[in-house]
Design a protein around this motif. Structure first.
Motif, mmCIF file in Angstrom:
data_model
loop_
_atom_site.group_PDB
_atom_site.id
_atom_site.type_symbol
_atom_site.label_atom_id
_atom_site.label_comp_id
_atom_site.label_asym_id
_atom_site.label_seq_id
_atom_site.Cartn_x
_atom_site.Cartn_y
_atom_site.Cartn_z
ATOM 1 N N GLY A 199 0.805 -1.210 0.000
ATOM 2 C CA GLY A 199 0.000 0.000 0.000
ATOM 3 C C GLY A 199 0.840 1.262 0.000
ATOM 4 O O GLY A 199 1.935 1.308 -0.557
ATOM 5 N N ASN A 200 0.315 2.306 0.631
ATOM 6 C CA ASN A 200 0.984 3.601 0.655
ATOM 7 C C ASN A 200 1.881 3.793 1.878
ATOM 8 O O ASN A 200 2.407 4.887 2.086
ATOM 9 N N ARG A 201 2.023 2.773 2.680
ATOM 10 C CA ARG A 201 2.859 2.898 3.872
ATOM 11 C C ARG A 201 4.325 2.995 3.463
ATOM 12 O O ARG A 201 4.789 2.288 2.548
ATOM 13 N N PRO A 202 5.103 3.875 4.101
ATOM 14 C CA PRO A 202 6.507 4.058 3.702
ATOM 15 C C PRO A 202 7.346 2.826 4.034
ATOM 16 O O PRO A 202 7.004 2.051 4.939
ATOM 17 N N PRO A 203 8.430 2.610 3.300
ATOM 18 C CA PRO A 203 9.337 1.511 3.653
ATOM 19 C C PRO A 203 10.003 1.795 4.998
ATOM 20 O O PRO A 203 9.973 2.926 5.495
ATOM 21 N N TYR A 204 10.613 0.778 5.561
ATOM 22 C CA TYR A 204 11.283 0.974 6.844
ATOM 23 C C TYR A 204 12.621 0.246 6.858
ATOM 24 O O TYR A 204 12.886 -0.630 6.027
ATOM 25 N N LEU A 205 13.456 0.647 7.804
ATOM 26 C CA LEU A 205 14.778 0.057 7.965
ATOM 27 C C LEU A 205 14.744 -0.930 9.125
ATOM 28 O O LEU A 205 14.375 -0.583 10.244
ATOM 29 N N GLU A 206 15.155 -2.163 8.839
ATOM 30 C CA GLU A 206 15.355 -3.164 9.883
ATOM 31 C C GLU A 206 16.827 -3.086 10.281
ATOM 32 O O GLU A 206 17.696 -3.546 9.552
ATOM 33 N N PRO A 207 17.148 -2.474 11.421
ATOM 34 C CA PRO A 207 18.556 -2.219 11.751
ATOM 35 C C PRO A 207 19.339 -3.503 12.004
ATOM 36 O O PRO A 207 18.796 -4.487 12.511
ATOM 37 N N ILE A 208 20.614 -3.465 11.633
ATOM 38 C CA ILE A 208 21.498 -4.595 11.901
ATOM 39 C C ILE A 208 21.710 -4.738 13.403
ATOM 40 O O ILE A 208 21.724 -5.840 13.941
ATOM 41 N N ASP A 209 21.913 -3.606 14.073
ATOM 42 C CA ASP A 209 22.051 -3.602 15.523
ATOM 43 C C ASP A 209 20.658 -3.719 16.137
ATOM 44 O O ASP A 209 19.835 -2.823 16.031
ATOM 45 N N ARG A 210 20.398 -4.837 16.777
ATOM 46 C CA ARG A 210 19.054 -5.097 17.277
ATOM 47 C C ARG A 210 18.687 -4.231 18.480
ATOM 48 O O ARG A 210 17.553 -4.244 18.935
ATOM 49 N N LYS A 211 19.642 -3.472 18.995
ATOM 50 C CA LYS A 211 19.342 -2.554 20.087
ATOM 51 C C LYS A 211 18.670 -1.279 19.570
ATOM 52 O O LYS A 211 18.133 -0.508 20.352
ATOM 53 N N GLN A 212 18.757 -1.049 18.262
ATOM 54 C CA GLN A 212 18.192 0.158 17.686
ATOM 55 C C GLN A 212 16.777 -0.086 17.193
ATOM 56 O O GLN A 212 16.409 -1.209 16.828
ATOM 57 N N ARG A 213 15.988 0.982 17.178
ATOM 58 C CA ARG A 213 14.601 0.899 16.729
ATOM 59 C C ARG A 213 14.527 0.889 15.206
ATOM 60 O O ARG A 213 15.432 1.340 14.515
ATOM 61 N N GLU A 214 13.401 0.380 14.714
ATOM 62 C CA GLU A 214 13.154 0.460 13.285
ATOM 63 C C GLU A 214 12.932 1.915 12.887
ATOM 64 O O GLU A 214 12.447 2.727 13.684
ATOM 65 N N LEU A 215 13.283 2.240 11.647
ATOM 66 C CA LEU A 215 13.171 3.611 11.151
ATOM 67 C C LEU A 215 12.324 3.637 9.893
ATOM 68 O O LEU A 215 12.550 2.842 8.970
ATOM 69 N N ASP A 216 11.351 4.532 9.834
ATOM 70 C CA ASP A 216 10.645 4.780 8.581
ATOM 71 C C ASP A 216 11.599 5.484 7.628
ATOM 72 O O ASP A 216 12.306 6.425 8.009
ATOM 73 N N VAL A 217 11.617 5.027 6.381
ATOM 74 C CA VAL A 217 12.552 5.563 5.388
ATOM 75 C C VAL A 217 11.824 6.522 4.460
ATOM 76 O O VAL A 217 10.715 6.228 3.973
ATOM 77 N N ASP A 218 12.454 7.668 4.210
ATOM 78 C CA ASP A 218 11.899 8.666 3.287
ATOM 79 C C ASP A 218 11.832 8.069 1.881
ATOM 80 O O ASP A 218 12.862 7.717 1.299
ATOM 81 N N PRO A 219 10.648 7.914 1.298
ATOM 82 C CA PRO A 219 10.529 7.269 -0.020
ATOM 83 C C PRO A 219 10.901 8.178 -1.187
ATOM 84 O O PRO A 219 10.882 7.742 -2.341
#
Length: 772
Positions: A176-196
């Motif tokens: 859908g229209n939801r932005p892509p996101y980043l699955e971080p390599i470091d699992r201590k970090q939060r997921e990030l919405d990526v600017d499309p």
């Protein structure tokens, strides 16, 4: 360079009679003496301005601001270009002594030049000891010395954020229209919405680096893709993870690249000796891009040395191009060494230096620092001399190419080299081998895994390359050249970094002794052990099922080699003095040795600078750490690539050996690929398995069923965790029935735990610890 210190004028010198307005010069002087502290209230109090006179003071300050003589920040006055007493910096570089340098995060005085650099004085606690890339709150401090690159010095109040900059992760797209996101390599970090808006052509599943561009009050932070590294299955992506996690510098600063590009090729011979007629040649891996050593040998025609040989080793003259204290030099020290991945190299020096000006290319003139060594017929070195030369490599050969030629299989290049160059070279090696055999260095036989990649960067297969005489020849020539460098610098009383290797600790030797006793092998008294003692043990088990096991345990009993200005010898090579001289393109320690030789022998003005002796111990510690860091990154990359390669083989069975035993389980190394995996002890069987440290084994409490280091086993792959570089197996084959149960520590009973059932062959195979 002395820091610009604050003025020492007493504040009273600027005071006026109460009620009398100060001049603009008085106000500016007070602001200069109190940067970041002088607000309107403080100025009025200092000059005794009260009542209606405050209106005139306000106008005077406004005039000064309009004239650009002062600026107002947080209700305080400072001069343009001045720094407040407390502010936030990004730690962006190191000076020539390795000290951290910071730049203000908020710098709005472009008219006064680039942001000033601040020398960061490290604190005593971990909370005030930042690293490269961190962001910290600092307080300016008085000091007389800040070095040539910093105008101010400051102490850390608090580290605000660690390693601000690009983050690594896997791009995941949504429906859908939801932005892509980043699955971080470091699992201590939060997921990030990526600017499309700017995806850099990244696809779902690609490894990317992102920069946080804004963070909303609610939801995930927003990030922008900086660079795409391609599919997570590729070598480039996997090695990028290792670089990121181990903090290995891999992007050259602009100043370093500019300095490298401006370097001029040596066109004339000058004061160098002309060795261009000596048929030196390079022998390297077939895919090598930089060639820093060349060799040649010939029989000694001196009648007093019948059967002896003269060996020549020429090494790229990196010291000519990388001057002490230069941007190139500081970056090389920061990196410490080159890092080698299956399909690329993270070089210590830019390609203009490492692959061009300093690479001993075929048929091209190159400056070199060379050693001429004379050996007796029994392999004992009689003498050596160092020379600064101009050389021309006669040929570039690979190890396999040279080996085949000496065995009679020649090609167009080697056909003309066999009689005049290669045969004398091999004859000299046979001579040097006699000296090596008499010296008896530690001879461990531990095959090294190599990965063959496909064109897309994914794993094709894993193999163990054959160990050729060509490899051993180059290795022995380099060892002898390194010994010569250490001996010369010692004789000239010139500071150097030794390559030292300590003997095993009593604790490790006792552990080895206990283990060998389980194989009915006796280790002599721990006093005065030499490598020959270990070699005798290795020779005894050669060509037996226990050979690999004993080699592994002997290796684990050894200390780790390091760089140090204080010599204790090299135990593994059985040498009293040893220094690295032969690879200055890829090791900073070798560059220091080159500079030492240039200074000691009067070979030029670009030798070791005065005063460096006091810094060598710290430099040795730094580059030893960098070496270990590189080894970990290289190993992690291989482990991750193999885990990715095997991820689609879950459920398959393999043959292997037990490569390690700990209380929580066993490490397994597969025969065909050398891949390593883990079997949790909780999944082994119906018994409770206790760790027997002396025999490196897990032994069943009731049955005595034993799994020992080196045992052959059949296993099934249960799980592959590519990002962790981990594989988890389950046992298919039973252990050995020895009738032995492990001894418990005297004076206390072992834990009473219920035995676990063996993981089922089919179905539930998810028990036990997950790979880490």
């Amino acid at each position: 360079m002395n820091r610009t210190t604050r003025r020492k004028h007493s504040n009273r010198a600027h005071a006026k009679i109460p009620g009398e307005l100060p001049s603009k010069e008085d106000i500016l002087a007070f602001v200069a003496d109190n940067p970041g502290k002088a607000g309107k209230r403080e100025i009025a109090r200092h000059f005794g301005i009260v009542g209606g006179a405050r209106i005139h003071l306000k106008k005077m300050l406004k005039d000064l601001a309009e004239e650009g003589l002062v600026e107002k920040r947080s209700k305080r006055m400072i001069r343009p270009g001045d720094l407040p007493p407390v502010f936030v910096v990004n730690l962006i570089a190191r000076d020539e002594d390795g000290e951290l340098l910071g730049e203000p995060v908020d710098w709005h005085d472009e008219e006064n030049g680039a942001p000033p650099r601040i020398l960061i004085l490290t604190g005593k606690t971990k909370a005030t000891q930042p690293g490269m890339g961190d962001r910290a709150l600092i307080r300016l401090t008085e000091t007389s010395e800040t070095g040539p690159e910093a105008k101010y010095a400051a102490r850390v109040i608090k580290i605000l954020e660690k390693k601000q900059g690009a983050l690594l992760g896997i791009l995941r797209k949504r429906d859908g229209n939801r932005p892509p996101y980043l699955e971080p390599i470091d699992r201590k970090q939060r997921e990030l919405d990526v600017d499309p808006q700017d995806m850099k052509e990244a696809e779902d599943g690609d490894l990317v680096s992102v920069q946080v561009t804004r963070s909303g009050r609610y939801g995930h932070p927003r990030a922008q893709i900086v660079e795409r590294f391609g599919s997570i299955m590729s070598e480039k992506a996997v090695s990028e993870i290792a670089l990121h996690q181990h903090g290995i510098p891999h992007v050259f600063p602009a100043a370093v690249e500019a300095e490298a590009e401006s370097a001029k090729r040596i066109e004339s011979l000058g004061k160098r000796e002309d060795w261009r007629d000596i048929p030196l040649l390079t022998i390297d891996p077939p895919d090598a891009k930089d060639h820093d050593d060349a060799v040649y040998a010939e029989p000694d025609d001196d009648p007093q040395n019948e059967g002896g040989f003269i060996a020549y080793v020429a090494i790229a003259d990196v010291a000519h191009y990388v001057q002490p204290g230069s941007a190139l030099d500081r970056e090389a020290l920061l990196r410490g060494n080159s890092v080698y991945f299956p399909d690329r190299v993270i070089p210590m020096l830019p390609e203009r230096i490492s692959n061009d000006l300093c690479s001993l290319r075929e048929k091209e003139d190159r400056p070199a620092l060379a050693v001429r060594m004379v050996f007796a017929a029994n392999g004992r070195k009689l003498s050596h001399t160092f020379h600064r030369v101009m050389m021309r490599s006669g040929a570039k050969l690979s190890y396999i190419q040279a080996q085949k030629a000496i065995e009679g299989i020649t090609d167009d290049k080697t056909e003309t080299l066999v009689e005049g160059v290669l045969k004398p070279l091999w004859a000299a090696y046979e001579c040097l081998k006699k000296g090596r055999d008499a010296r008896e260095p530690l001879e461990l036989d531990l095959p090294e895994r190599k990965i063959k990649l496909k064109a897309d960067g994914t794993v094709d297969h894993v193999y163990v390359p054959e160990r050729l005489d060509a490899h051993k020849l180059i290795e022995e020539f380099m060892i002898q050249a390194n010994v010569c460098a250490a001996e010369t610098l010692e004789q000239k009383k010139t500071a150097l970094l030794y390559r030292i290797h300590d003997a095993s600790t009593p604790e490790k030797l006792q552990s080895l002794k206990d283990f060998l006793s389980t194989l009915n092998i006796k280790l002599p008294s721990t006093g005065g052990l030499r490598p020959s003692v270990f070699n005798a043990i290795l020779k005894k088990v050669a060509d037996t099922p226990e050979a690999n096991l004993v080699n592994e345990v002997v290796l684990r009993s050894q200390a780790q080699a390091e760089y140090n200005p204080h010599n204790i010898g090299h135990f593994g090579l059985n040498l009293r003095r040893y220094a690295h001289f032969t690879s200055p393109i890829r090791r900073y320690a070798d560059l220091i040795v080159h500079r030492g030789l240039i200074k000691a022998l009067g070979l030029g003005k670009d030798g070791l600078p005065d005063g460096v002796e006091a810094k060598l111990e710290a430099i040795g510690a730094d580059i030893s750490m960098a070496e270990r860091r590189a080894m970990l990154a290289e190993r992690d990359t291989i482990d991750r690539l193999i885990a990715l390669w095997m991820a689609d083989q879950v459920g398959a069975s393999f043959k292997g050996r037990i490569a390690g035993v700990v209380k929580s389980g066993m490490f397994i190394r597969l025969d065909d690929s050398g891949a390593d995996g883990f079997i949790p002890a909780s999944t082994i069987g119906l018994d409770y398995y206790r760790y027997d440290e002396g025999s490196h084994a897990l032994v069943g409490d009731k049955t005595g069923e034993t799994y020992q280091l080196g045992d052959r086993v059949d296993v099934r792959l249960v799980e592959a965790a590519p990002f962790a570089g981990a594989l988890r197996f389950e046992l298919v084959s039973p252990g050995r029935k020895t009738g032995k149960t492990p001894s418990r520590p005297s004076g206390r009973k072992g834990p009473e735990r219920k035995p676990t059932r063996r993981a089922k062959r089919e179905g539930n195979t998810s028990r036990g610890k997950r790979p880490r």
